[in-house]
Design an enzyme around this catalytic site. Sequence first.
Site, PDB file in Angstrom:
ATOM      1  N   HIS A 170      73.087   6.959  69.077  1.00  0.00           N
ATOM      2  CA  HIS A 170      73.607   7.953  67.991  1.00  0.00           C
ATOM      3  C   HIS A 170      73.130   7.807  66.700  1.00  0.00           C
ATOM      4  CE1 HIS A 170      76.984   9.808  70.357  1.00  0.00           C
ATOM      5  NE2 HIS A 170      76.571   9.133  71.266  1.00  0.00           N
ATOM      6  N   ASP A 201      77.973  12.583  62.832  1.00  0.00           N
ATOM      7  CA  ASP A 201      77.889  12.768  64.198  1.00  0.00           C
ATOM      8  C   ASP A 201      78.872  13.605  64.661  1.00  0.00           C
ATOM      9  OD1 ASP A 201      78.511  11.957  66.847  1.00  0.00           O
ATOM     10  OD2 ASP A 201      76.554  10.554  66.729  1.00  0.00           O
TER      11      ASP A 201
END
Length: 454
Positions: free
Chosen positions: A25, A121
């Site tokens: 991520h 994110d």
Amino acid sequence: MPITNKENSSTKPHVIVLAFPFSSHPASLHTLVRKLAAAAPDVTFSFFSTAKSNGLIFGSEDNGLDNLKAYNVTDGVPPNYVFTGRPEAFIELFMKATLGNFKRAIDGVVEEKKITCVMSDTFLWFAGEMAEEMKVPWVPLWIAGQFSLSAHFYTDLIRRMIGTGPDATAGREDEPLNFIPGMSRFRIRDLQEGIVFGDVDSPFSNMLHRMGQMLPRAAAVAINSVEELNPTITDDLKKKFQNCLNVGPFSFMSALPSDPDVNGCLSWLDGQKAASVAYIGFGTVFSPPPQEQVALAEALETRGVPFLWSLKENLKGILPDGFLERTKGRGKVVSWAPQVQVLAHTAVGVFVTHCGWNSVLESVMGRVPMICRPIMADNRLNGRMVTEVWEIGVGMEGGVITIDGMMRGLDLILSEEKGKKMRGNIGALHELMGKAVGAQGSSSENFKILLESL
Ligand SMILES: *[C@@H]1O[C@H](CO)[C@@H](O)[C@H](O)[C@H]1NC(C)=O
């Protein structure tokens, strides 16, 4: 955003970036932010993640961009914490510490009124509420494919249509998801756990559910994929989101320097025949159960296939007795491999993978067909795409590795006509992705829109 005057620092755009600090991520978010920072030197980017993740991404070296700086947030791990062996434990601790950890770190760095945009994110949906409170745009990044995002966006509908829990899904696993635009090739069993099966009430499942509901409130949603890969889903999400921007694949943009080849993987591959080596890498966090890795080892040994296996040091003990000695010279087991360069090496002929999105893209980048052993999250959806839609890989029957299944997969890809066909399919996909990131390509054009939305 208006073009700002350099002297007037109070109106200079300042983007804060909130990372989800696990697996690939933060690296994906960092790749996009780096690209944005390079394209917009007048915009300041403050990147917030845990010290561990920042250490891995930014390392000790200067990132070469004056307008991009990393800041550490606490990871929520108590002092004297004893690791239980469950990788999810760190995610849960982090989630408990969030959002407070980000807020404290941000307060120490930038005055709230100077923040002009919140990037994050997608997982961190609350960054959207934070942006709304500040009256600035929220621009999240989804680091995986469009179809996996669509499954989260449609979670409420999927639950209404199917129900949740083992009773609801029993016997229906092979039903297609044909009530969602562009998803008819996927089945109920391919969904991420936590949508209809698995723990639908865990903090993690709830986070993803909220995420799906929040996305229409984002000023733009960036996706590490390409519009042309899933045109129907693209059209649908463009209607649902304010700005649905496929700006990938990042693996096709060589923004970052190559990883150092500390274990000599590339020089070892130099000594192997073209398209002959099986590269095995199941990602950084989870791996298939030991008995399946033993089956994999036995298949490799029986078939005499040369292999490069990225296997964490603490897992080496699961290999069959004497395996390393017997395969010496034709096999190499390392604790870490520079995956992008390995897959790009001409000696690699097949990739045994869990089908994480980045792994799939990197395999396409290297034009290497895959043997799929999905583990969790979006892996099954990605694997289905690879094996049934794109036809650039094979799965394992029942989703688990057996000696016979693996030998069959190796034969098929390395020495049969079907393997050649897969290489042809993967070449076409490679071209499509290359075009998207090229001049006037869809991802390049979407990147420009993204830049403006900051
Ligand atoms: C953040 O953590 C990294 C890695 O541990 C460290 O190198 C860096 O100095 C830390 N930064 C700050 C501002 O404390």
